[in-house]
Design an enzyme around this catalytic site. Structure first.
Site, mmCIF file in Angstrom:
data_model
loop_
_atom_site.group_PDB
_atom_site.id
_atom_site.type_symbol
_atom_site.label_atom_id
_atom_site.label_comp_id
_atom_site.label_asym_id
_atom_site.label_seq_id
_atom_site.Cartn_x
_atom_site.Cartn_y
_atom_site.Cartn_z
ATOM 1 N N LYS A 1 33.639 42.722 47.095
ATOM 2 C CA LYS A 1 32.924 41.481 47.302
ATOM 3 C C LYS A 1 33.838 40.453 46.371
ATOM 4 C CE LYS A 1 28.557 39.179 45.914
ATOM 5 N NZ LYS A 1 27.094 39.338 45.390
ATOM 6 N N ASP B 1 25.386 44.761 43.281
ATOM 7 C CA ASP B 1 26.397 44.181 43.079
ATOM 8 C C ASP B 1 26.786 44.157 41.870
ATOM 9 O OD1 ASP B 1 25.432 43.856 45.668
ATOM 10 O OD2 ASP B 1 25.921 41.706 45.858
ATOM 11 N N LYS C 1 32.416 41.908 51.440
ATOM 12 C CA LYS C 1 31.381 40.742 51.281
ATOM 13 C C LYS C 1 31.917 39.605 50.768
ATOM 14 C CE LYS C 1 26.882 39.612 48.998
ATOM 15 N NZ LYS C 1 25.744 40.094 48.376
#
Lengths: 312, 265, 495
Positions: free
Chosen positions: A212, A149, A248
């Site tokens: 995300k 991430d 996400k």
């Protein structure tokens, strides 16, 4: 947009009539649409289905300075079997930790199917030289992370250096190797939905497997309208290139009701194809227990107490 | 030896020109032969008014005010002539002052009649008055000048163009007015004045599908019939007074447009 | 990551996610078998009755009175009686009655919403989130005007008109009631209201709100019936007629009141243009276009039934539109997830069918997303026509159903020209990110309401009404008071 970099994966400039490449977002209308979708009434078996899906899509997260191997170990147990009292409750998708704790998680989760995700690229600010960020990613992958991430360089993005942002993502993606890359936009710092859309398209063009919303370190993380804007960008990329990018939302999703609202949005914007942990994740820490309570409420028909669910 | 005066030929006022009636007819009123307009003259006048409306309606309010004020100036120079054709000097002066009053309202009416509306949501919402379009005026017989000015001026102030049927019994003042208007700054077609038989002409005006509003102040017994005809295209029907002066005379010939826009980043 | 999914799974998971039905319970509404006429604060028996149905399954809901001319005359007489004291009541006292009504409507909103959807066919989420909150807000807004009329019309000494006859349509039964009754009462008038033939029930339930608010008898009278009742009301001894409905009936009413001196306001049909420029925020624009035409099954006089798309964005826009149509949920109005409910009546369904058939015949291309319509009841799938020419009936006539006609344009001038090329002028929509173009368009569109980058928004403070054959007079806002007041000076039908 700044000088267009070379766009990989069929993301070349439009030569035939099609959607506006960047376009803009009307704040009022998108918030209204999100609010309307949030009113969908999900009942009975479709609710149980959604709750179990939410668990399967969860990236159980701990990203604190005080994280220890013990804390991560406990989280991993929770990830594999969220409800010890009900073996039918599925495992979550991944556990998300800092690079230092990847080995602990890796060991604890071995053979469970639950992935290890690590934040990297000088998380959460991203304010470091590129080689440091790339090294951060390489280390995390070497330590066994299945998923990375990363954060985008908001400073560069907000000062109009889109090419720099793009280039960094490309390099990070390269450093990831086989690991999946989730690109954190940190929407709370982007200021407008227009920027969220631009950043989403940029991240996807540069090769992100997921986009995300947030690091979880700032208030005003994921919101329903922000996700909607990102989902629509994902859909536009899919329709233009056939490439499926995952979504996400992270931060601020704490209740089952809220989680279902996020899922409804995915269902109505991208369709059932995206309702899988392959393409949808929810970054959360306290959400799972609320879902477990709700699942038991649905199954037993009585409201539940927090005392009956483990805090990890 | 007294000099024989040159008599005027009284004609219609359409599209800024002074044609005779296409029918070639006249009738005698106030000792003169006055053009007796036909339904085709009504048609031509409406056409001229329609053609002139977009420009007049979108002129700046300041400009419209100036143009209307100029009418007063032109009339002031002809007080004696006007006085001879209506009830006298008092009526003329009142008519002039009426133009002045309305001229000064052109750039204020949107402030008084418009609004910004505090809707319960993230929207900016405002209402502005706009001209309704082409207005048909059936002017009263009496007072012949003031009655016409009182009905025509407010319609013009709001940005409409006008086709007016003059006083049937005393039409000369209206032709005099047309001449004053023609020598002022009013664009051709903004005001069109027809003389003739009201009972013959008014129904054509009332039933014309390209007329947006109908002032029936001078229609008297014809009123029900005209109102029925006006319904065919849902005309705004205005029942006014021959001697009135108010903001609400203007608003009677206005539409209200409300615009919404979201407020967001 | 597919292996993850498989191993993580311990229970069988259905492949698709279908929402379980989420019906709103109808228990909250208790209907009488038969309703009479609400005249002078009591229920007066009528000679004839007719059955009112639930359009979702054609089941009968109740018997409703058919008011004859003598019933209407009695209602007008009751209103006239009540007018004497009501018009003299201090504005501040009138205000308090209206505030009470606003509050009671809010308190009983769920009951009203369910009944509205039951009798009218509109989705519960619309009656719950739009009709009821707005109806209550309308009373609240005009309540505050009742003692402030001299601020609204300075130097003009506003006085009530007298008895107002009000005829309302079936598309927003309670909301239209509020639009009519609230300003009338605030201004000091008394009213005789005729609800639409197919949707009388919320108006009749509203009589119970009046009882709770202790509104003096006769201030509001409700006479149900068909067009004959409406005609009797137009011909009766009222001082004013306010009508919302079709242009055809509006013209007939204008003819009927010709020469009577009755004040008149008409809120009639429309064929609104929704204009999409290539720089618009496309997803939100598509959302607005969907809302513009499928909101309330398209039973909306200001519905954006003509979509003008700039040719440079035509294909992607239509593609997005069709995809979005596919996610509309058509079905039981009482299901909380329903987006498009039942068509109001067989008559309306016939009308929609006729025009859609005409569209096909004239050569337009029809698209309807796959959706299963219930067997019983009146239903019509969301429909879009492409390849439509200005001259087609579907581009000219008001369909009043979930049917959109898509046309194209190239320049702003052409868009304005085509949008204005209609006898109607109720509303219009503009979608563009360019500020100066919004104002340029807004200035030129001949319509009473222009929604820029939004559509179908309503508010009690916002004046609503048409240009041209869409009627005259305004409802809502300060301007909505004017039709219910008399002044010295020029009078128009529109006020």
């Amino acid at each position: 947009m700044a000088k267009a970099p070379v766009l990989p994966r069929g993301f070349e400039l439009p030569l035939k009539q099609r959607l506006p490449r960047i376009g803009s977002i009307d704040q009022v209308a998108v918030e209204q649409r999100a609010a309307e979708l949030a009113k969908r009434s999900i009942k009975k078996e479709s609710k149980v289905w959604a709750l179990e899906l939410a668990i399967r899509c969860c990236d159980l997260t701990t990203l604190e300075g005080q994280d220890t191997p013990g804390k991560v170990a406990a989280l991993c147990s929770k990830a594999i079997r969220p409800d010890p009292g009900d073996p039918n409750v599925p495992s979550v998708a991944a556990v998300c930790v800092y690079p230092n704790l990847v080995p602990v998680a890796k060991e604890r989760l071995a053979g469970s199917g639950v992935k290890v995700a690590s934040v990297a690229t000088y998380f959460p600010s991203g304010q470091a030289p590129l080689d440091v960020k790339v090294r951060d990613v390489e280390d995390a992958v070497a330590l066994g992370a299945d998923e990375i991430d990363m954060v985008i360089d908001r400073g560069a993005f907000l000062s109009g250096r889109d090419a720099k942002v793009f280039d960094e993502i490309v390099q990070v993606k390269h450093a990831c190797g086989d690991a999946h890359l989730k690109v954190i936009l940190e929407v709370a710092e982007l200021g407008t939905y227009d920027n969220v859309r631009r950043a989403s398209l940029l991240a996807m063009a540069a090769g992100g497997d997921f986009i995300k919303t947030s690091t979880g370190k700032l208030p005003g993380a994921a919101t329903l309208p922000v996700q909607l804007v990102m989902l629509e960008a994902i859909r536009d990329v899919y329709e233009e290139t056939g490439r499926k990018v995952g979504m996400k939302p992270a931060g601020g999703i704490r209740t089952s009701k809220n989680a279902i609202q996020y899922l409804v949005q995915v269902h109505e914007t991208l369709g059932p194809d995206w309702l899988t942990p392959d393409l949808y994740r929810i970054g959360a820490s306290s959400l799972v227990n609320d879902i477990l309570m709700q699942l038991r409420t649905q199954k037993l028909g009585a409201y539940q107490s927090k005392d009956y669910f483990t805090n990890d | 030896m007294t000099r024989l005066p040159v008599n005027k030929t009284y004609k219609l006022f359409i599209g800024g020109a002074f044609p005779r009636s296409e029918s070639g007819r006249t009738y005698e009123a106030q000792g003169a032969n006055v053009a007796r307009a036909s339904r085709k003259d009504v048609r031509d006048a409406v056409q001229a008014a329609r053609a002139a409306q977009p420009k007049w309606g979108s002129a700046t309010a300041y400009n419209r005010g100036q143009v209307l004020y100029r009418i007063a100036e032109m009339m002031e120079a002809r007080v004696a002539e006007f006085a001879a054709l209506c009830s006298g000097k008092a009526e003329v002066e009142k008519s002039i002052d009426r133009w002045v009053w309305y001229a000064g309202f052109a750039d204020k009416l949107a402030q008084v009649l418009g609004s910004s509306n505090p809707v319960a949501g993230p929207y900016f919402n405002f209402t502005v008055p706009e001209p309704t379009g082409v207005v048909g005026v059936v002017a009263p017989d009496e007072p012949p000048l003031l009655g016409l000015v009182s009905r025509v001026a407010p319609a013009l102030t709001g940005g409409n163009t006008v086709v007016a049927l003059a006083s049937e019994t005393a039409p000369l003042a209206s032709i005099e007015l047309a001449e004053a208007i023609a020598t002022s700054d009013v664009p051709g077609g903004v005001v069109n004045l027809l003389t003739g038989r009201r009972a013959e002409l008014a129904p054509w005006l009332a039933s014309h599908m390209d007329v947006n509003a109908l002032d029936v102040t001078g229609a008297d017994g014809l009123r029900p019939e005209l109102e029925v005809a006006a319904a065919e295209n849902v005309k705004r029907v205005v029942i006014g007074e021959p001697d009135a002066q108010s903001l609400y005379e203007i608003s009677a010939f206005l539409e209200l447009k409300t615009v919404w826009h979201p407020i967001g980043t | 990551m597919t292996d993850l999914q498989k191993r993580g799974d311990r229970s069988p998971v259905p492949t698709d996610w279908t929402y379980a039905p989420a019906p709103e319970s109808t228990d909250i509404v208790s209907l009488q078998d038969r309703y009479e006429l609400f005249i002078g604060g009591t229920w007066v028996e009528a000679k004839e009755h007719f059955t009112t149905l639930a359009p979702r399954d054609e089941s009968p809901l109740a018997e409703v009175a058919q008011a004859g001319p003598e019933d209407v005359a009695a209602a007008v007489a009751a209103a006239r009686d009540a007018y004497r004291s009501w018009s003299r009541l201090p504005g501040s006292e009138r205000a308090k009655y209206l505030f009470r009504i606003a509050r009671i409507l809010a308190e009983r909103s769920r009951e009203f919403a369910v009944l509205e959807s039951l009798n009218g066919g509109k989705p519960i989420k619309e009656s719950r989130d739009v009709d009821l909150p707005l109806a209550s807000a309308h009373f609240f807004y005009y309540a505050g005007w009742a003692d402030k009329l001299e601020y609204a019309f300075p130097n003009r000494k506003p006085k009530p008109v007298g008895v107002a006859g009000q005829i309302i349509p079936w598309n927003f039964p309670l909301l239209m009631l509020a639009w009519k009754i609230a300003p009338a009462l605030a201004a000091g008038n008394t009213v005789v209201l005729k609800p639409a033939e197919t949707t009388p029930l919320t108006a009749l339930l509203f009589a119970d709100v009046l009882r709770q608010a202790q509104l003096p008898a006769g201030v509001v009278n409700i006479v149900t019936g068909d067009g004959r009742t409406g005609a009797a009301l137009v011909d009766s001894e009222v001082d004013k007629i306010a009508f919302t409905g079709s242009t055809e009936v509006g013209k007939a009413i204008q003819r009927r009141v010709a020469g009577t001196g009755k004040k008149l306001t008409l809120e009639l049909g429309g064929k609104a243009a929704n204009i999409l420029f290539d720089d618009a925020a496309l997803d939100q624009a598509v959302e607005g276009i969907i809302n513009g035409i499928y909101f309330n099954q398209g039973h909306v006089c200001c519905a954006g039934s003509r979509l003008f798309v700039q040719e440079s964005i035509y294909e992607p826009a239509v593609e997005k539109l069709k995809k979005r149509m596919g996610t509309l949920r058509v079905g039981d109005p009482l299901d909380k997830n329903t987006d498009v409910g039942a068509i109001n009546s067989q008559m309306q369904l016939d009308r929609i069918n006729e025009l859609v058939a005409a569209g096909k015949e004239e050569g337009a291309e029809i698209y309807q997303p796959p959706c299963r319509l219930p067997e019983k009841g009146y239903w019509f799938a969301p429909t879009v026509f492409t390849n439509v020419a200005q001259s087609y009936r579907i581009a000219q006539e008001e369909i009043f159903g979930p049917v959109l006609s898509v046309l194209t344009f190239r320049t702003p001038e052409e868009a304005v020209e085509k949008a204005n090329n209609t006898p109607y002028g109720l509303s219009a929509g503009v979608w563009t990110e360019k500020g100066s173009r919004i104002l340029w368009m807004a200035q030129r569109l001949r319509a009473g309401v222009v929604w820029a980058n939004t559509f179908n928004r309503f508010d009690p403070t916002s004046p609503f009404g048409g240009y041209k054959e869409s009627g005259f007079g305004r409802e809502g806002g300060l301007h909505g008071l004017e039709p219910y007041l008399s002044f010295d000076g020029a009078e128009t039908f529109g006020g």
